[in-house]
Design a protein around this motif. Structure first.
Motif, PDB file in Angstrom:
ATOM      1  N   UNK A 187      42.199  47.987  53.559  1.00  0.00           N
ATOM      2  CA  UNK A 187      43.239  46.965  53.461  1.00  0.00           C
ATOM      3  C   UNK A 187      42.671  45.595  53.164  1.00  0.00           C
ATOM      4  N   UNK A 188      41.508  45.264  53.775  1.00  0.00           N
ATOM      5  CA  UNK A 188      40.865  43.975  53.511  1.00  0.00           C
ATOM      6  C   UNK A 188      40.517  43.834  52.033  1.00  0.00           C
ATOM      7  N   UNK A 189      39.897  44.867  51.462  1.00  0.00           N
ATOM      8  CA  UNK A 189      39.504  44.824  50.048  1.00  0.00           C
ATOM      9  C   UNK A 189      40.729  44.762  49.157  1.00  0.00           C
ATOM     10  N   UNK A 190      41.716  45.587  49.445  1.00  0.00           N
ATOM     11  CA  UNK A 190      42.911  45.659  48.607  1.00  0.00           C
ATOM     12  C   UNK A 190      43.697  44.343  48.651  1.00  0.00           C
ATOM     13  N   UNK A 191      43.908  43.793  49.839  1.00  0.00           N
ATOM     14  CA  UNK A 191      44.668  42.543  49.954  1.00  0.00           C
ATOM     15  C   UNK A 191      43.962  41.380  49.249  1.00  0.00           C
ATOM     16  N   UNK A 192      42.643  41.368  49.339  1.00  0.00           N
ATOM     17  CA  UNK A 192      41.889  40.307  48.657  1.00  0.00           C
ATOM     18  C   UNK A 192      42.031  40.428  47.145  1.00  0.00           C
ATOM     19  N   UNK A 193      42.009  41.674  46.650  1.00  0.00           N
ATOM     20  CA  UNK A 193      42.157  41.874  45.202  1.00  0.00           C
ATOM     21  C   UNK A 193      43.533  41.425  44.724  1.00  0.00           C
ATOM     22  N   UNK A 194      44.588  41.760  45.468  1.00  0.00           N
ATOM     23  CA  UNK A 194      45.947  41.365  45.074  1.00  0.00           C
ATOM     24  C   UNK A 194      46.111  39.850  45.151  1.00  0.00           C
ATOM     25  N   UNK A 195      45.557  39.225  46.206  1.00  0.00           N
ATOM     26  CA  UNK A 195      45.643  37.767  46.339  1.00  0.00           C
ATOM     27  C   UNK A 195      44.863  37.077  45.222  1.00  0.00           C
ATOM     28  N   UNK A 196      43.719  37.679  44.859  1.00  0.00           N
ATOM     29  CA  UNK A 196      42.915  37.119  43.773  1.00  0.00           C
ATOM     30  C   UNK A 196      43.671  37.187  42.453  1.00  0.00           C
ATOM     31  N   UNK A 197      44.407  38.269  42.212  1.00  0.00           N
ATOM     32  CA  UNK A 197      45.213  38.380  40.989  1.00  0.00           C
ATOM     33  C   UNK A 197      46.267  37.283  40.943  1.00  0.00           C
ATOM     34  N   UNK A 198      46.922  37.035  42.111  1.00  0.00           N
ATOM     35  CA  UNK A 198      47.941  35.982  42.146  1.00  0.00           C
ATOM     36  C   UNK A 198      47.339  34.612  41.860  1.00  0.00           C
ATOM     37  N   UNK A 199      46.130  34.358  42.354  1.00  0.00           N
ATOM     38  CA  UNK A 199      45.475  33.073  42.101  1.00  0.00           C
ATOM     39  C   UNK A 199      45.105  32.924  40.632  1.00  0.00           C
ATOM     40  N   UNK A 200      44.629  34.015  39.989  1.00  0.00           N
ATOM     41  CA  UNK A 200      44.249  33.960  38.581  1.00  0.00           C
ATOM     42  C   UNK A 200      45.463  33.735  37.695  1.00  0.00           C
ATOM     43  N   UNK A 201      46.616  34.307  38.071  1.00  0.00           N
ATOM     44  CA  UNK A 201      47.815  34.155  37.261  1.00  0.00           C
ATOM     45  C   UNK A 201      48.536  32.841  37.540  1.00  0.00           C
TER      46      UNK A 201
END
Length: 662
Positions: free
Chosen positions: A59-73
């Protein structure tokens, strides 16, 4: 007070009830303390078998990846992204349209070497070793041509990973929480087993008192069944819901609500105690046969059923008979009723556990498992009830005298073993009955033979004594009468002496003075004393040249051999051969004597050694019928074996003793 009185006493029931509630309270307190204790560090352990499967780290890895996508977009600012990922222990790298957000320089190779990683690209070429819940670059809307409207530039990529070193502190917490939960589960299971055992005890004794077999009710038992059920689920459900909600808040760490933990537990335990009493209420109603009268639904159903029955009289009678047959089959006797109670309690517990753990693996799976287990248990109980009824029927048949009745096709397990034991019991009872009949017959014959053998010489003595006293006899006649009286007196004396001897040895009063004896010498002395060579018989004697020692009473064994060889001299056919042998076989000294009888032998070999049994039933003037009985009793008292074999006119006796000194 007997055991039943103690088990049915109010004190015993109260102790059992308190024990169940205490076990439940202890299990809840220990379990919730364990959960609350783990919640301080976050629930990192989530029942995985290995840390590499950790849902928390995934969950830590997955949530960070999704949050990172939101920051990039551009969905969130970089400051907000850093705020949301400040507790992430690993490394991340994201690039889109030349914008890079990272806390480390990561390439695919370095990312894939981590313990937990995820690499995502817009072309769905995703690589990961975790179980993730939401994929980056996978939430754009799809148009009418099934093409995702959101497009990403080339080179867009997200890399997130946690190395073994970075996850070390979490692995340590995961291991500690796993050990805590394992220890807690063992304790909770032990408490649950104890509570179930006490619950089964209460199922049997609730409503019973020591003084009678009636079912006694309490004030609460007047509640209708439907009110009972509603109270049960509302009280227990409310307490359980509040408890679960409080534990969720504590685990989420949204606020310090630990001060509510103890009141919540106390309320949950009180609700459980009340629900337990409601359950025992239903059991008492079921035992007394009052469940239908206290149920509004059943009474309404009966009323409707009766109204329908008025319109369908013929069908009504058939359904009534079916209902009575079903009631009798299920609740007709206390044994079946107890089985049904146990099965119902078991099913309730199973349903409760399935509902409680429905989230683990899905509620549908828990439901299917519960239904399957319920049906299997029902089939098992039906088979066992049928086996029990057949055992009872077999016992009734055997009690009625049908000892040859046998049970077949019984269910495997304890009932098959019981059926086999009943068959063996029937065989044993038949054998005992036959032995009893035989013993009664032998007793009757014994009394008859004793009376006859004592009466015959006494009659002769009295008759000749009377003649001597009444007639004027010549000296020669008087001498003849006196000689006859003397002979009959000797026979009476020998008969009395033999009867006394066998009574002593068979009652265990006779003392055996055993010593080392030479069996060869004993046989030679017996042959010499009986003068068998001058009896008109041809003796075939086979004796070893060496000494053959045995341990026995010399006087008693001399009497045994005297009786056996004397029988040959008296009752063997004249001119025939008598075989006498002594040899060593398998460490035993074996003496055999075999002769051809001068009468027809129509007796069983095991009967001829009984007291007052003669080989020739028509013979009444010679012998007492005690010779073989005395020989067998003396032989066995000295530790030997005495066997008789009958083959046509051939009569054989075999005596064996262990060779002394081997």
């Amino acid at each position: 007070m007997n055991i039943k009185g103690i088990l049915r006493s109010t004190a015993a029931k109260f102790i059992a009830f308190a024990g169940i509630v205490g076990c439940f309270a202890a299990a809840v307190i220990i379990g919730e303390n364990a959960i609350a204790g783990c919640g301080r560090d976050g629930m990192i352990y989530q029942f995985e078998t290995d840390f590499s499967q950790s849902s928390y780290m995934a969950g830590q890895v997955n949530n960070t990846a999704v949050t990172l996508e939101a920051a990039l977009e551009g969905g969130i600012s970089r400051q907000e992204f850093e705020q949301q990922t400040r507790d992430f222990p690993g490394s991340y790298y994201g690039v889109m349209n030349g914008t890079v957000i990272s806390n480390a320089e990561l390439n695919d190779s370095a990312t894939q070497n981590a313990a937990f990683y995820l690499i995502a690209r817009p072309d769905d070429a995703t690589q990961s070793n975790i179980s993730w819940y939401y994929m980056p670059f996978d939430d754009g809307p799809i148009d009418e041509y099934n093409v995702r409207s959101t497009t990403y530039p080339l080179g867009t990529v997200i890399r997130v990973c946690v190395t073994s070193e970075q996850a070390a502190q979490y692995q340590e917490i995961w291991s500690a929480q796993k050990n805590t939960f394992a220890h807690t589960i063992y304790i909770v299971l032990t408490l649950t087993a104890a509570a179930l055992a006490l619950f089964v005890y209460l199922l049997f004794v609730t409503g019973r008192r020591p003084e009678d077999e009636e079912v006694h009710f309490a004030t609460i038992d007047r509640l209708p069944v439907e009110v009972n059920v509603v109270l049960f689920w509302s009280v227990l459900g409310t307490a359980a819901g509040l408890n679960i909600a409080l534990m969720s808040e504590l685990l989420s760490g949204s606020g310090d609500l630990s001060f509510l933990l103890l009141p919540s537990i106390l309320f949950f335990v009180a609700a459980f105690a009340f629900a337990l009493e409601l359950t025992l209420l239903l059991v008492r109603l079921l035992k007394a046969g009052s469940l239908a009268r206290r149920s509004w639904c059943i009474r309404a159903f009966r009323w409707s059923f009766n109204k329908i029955g008025v319109l369908c009289t013929g069908t009504w009678h058939g359904l009534g008979r079916l209902r009575l047959a079903f009631t009798k089959a299920i609740l007709g006797n206390y044994k079946t009723r107890n089985v049904v109670l146990l099965f119902t309690a078991y099913s309730v517990v199973l349903a409760f556990l399935a509902a409680a753990f429905a989230g683990v693996g899905g509620s549908f799976f828990a439901f299917v498992l519960g239904v399957g287990w319920f049906l299997a248990a029902g089939y098992f109980l039906i088979r066992r009830i049928d086996g029990f009824d057949r055992i009872v029927a077999a016992l009734q048949k055997m009690r009625g005298g049908d000892l040859s009745f046998r049970l077949t096709d019984m269910p495997e397990g304890v009932f098959a073993a019981m059926a086999e034991d009943l068959g063996s019991l029937g065989d044993g009872m038949q054998a005992a009955l036959q032995n009893e009949v035989r013993a009664e017959r032998m007793k009757s014959e014994l009394i008859t033979n004793v009376s006859h053998d004592l009466k015959t010489p006494l009659t002769s003595i009295l008759s000749y004594s009377d003649l001597l006293s009444q007639l004027e006899l010549t000296p020669e006649e008087a001498n003849d009468y006196a000689k006859i009286i003397h002979q009959k007196s000797l026979r009476l004396k020998n008969l009395t002496s033999d009867l006394f001897d066998i009574s002593k040895v068979q009652s265990g009063v006779e003392q055996m003075v055993c010593e080392r004896l030479d069996a060869v010498t004993l046989v030679r002395q017996a042959l010499a004393e009986q003068e068998a060579q001058n009896s008109g018989l041809v003796l075939k004697v086979t004796l070893p040249e060496r000494e053959l020692p045995i341990w026995a009473d010399g006087r008693k064994m001399s009497r045994v051999l005297e009786n056996l060889i004397g029988n040959c001299v008296k009752y063997a056919m004249k001119g025939t051969r008598v075989f006498v042998s002594l040899d060593e076989r398998d460490g035993k000294a074996v003496f055999e004597v075999k002769n051809t009888a001068n009468y027809e032998m129509d007796f069983a070999a095991d009967e001829i050694t009984e007291r007052f049994v003669r080989g020739d039933a028509a013979r009444s003037t010679e012998g007492s019928g005690l010779g073989l009985a005395i020989a067998k009793s003396y032989t066995e008292a000295c530790g030997g074996m005495f066997e008789v074999e009958v083959d046509g006119d051939q009569f054989k006796v075999r005596i064996s003793f262990p060779v002394y000194g081997l």
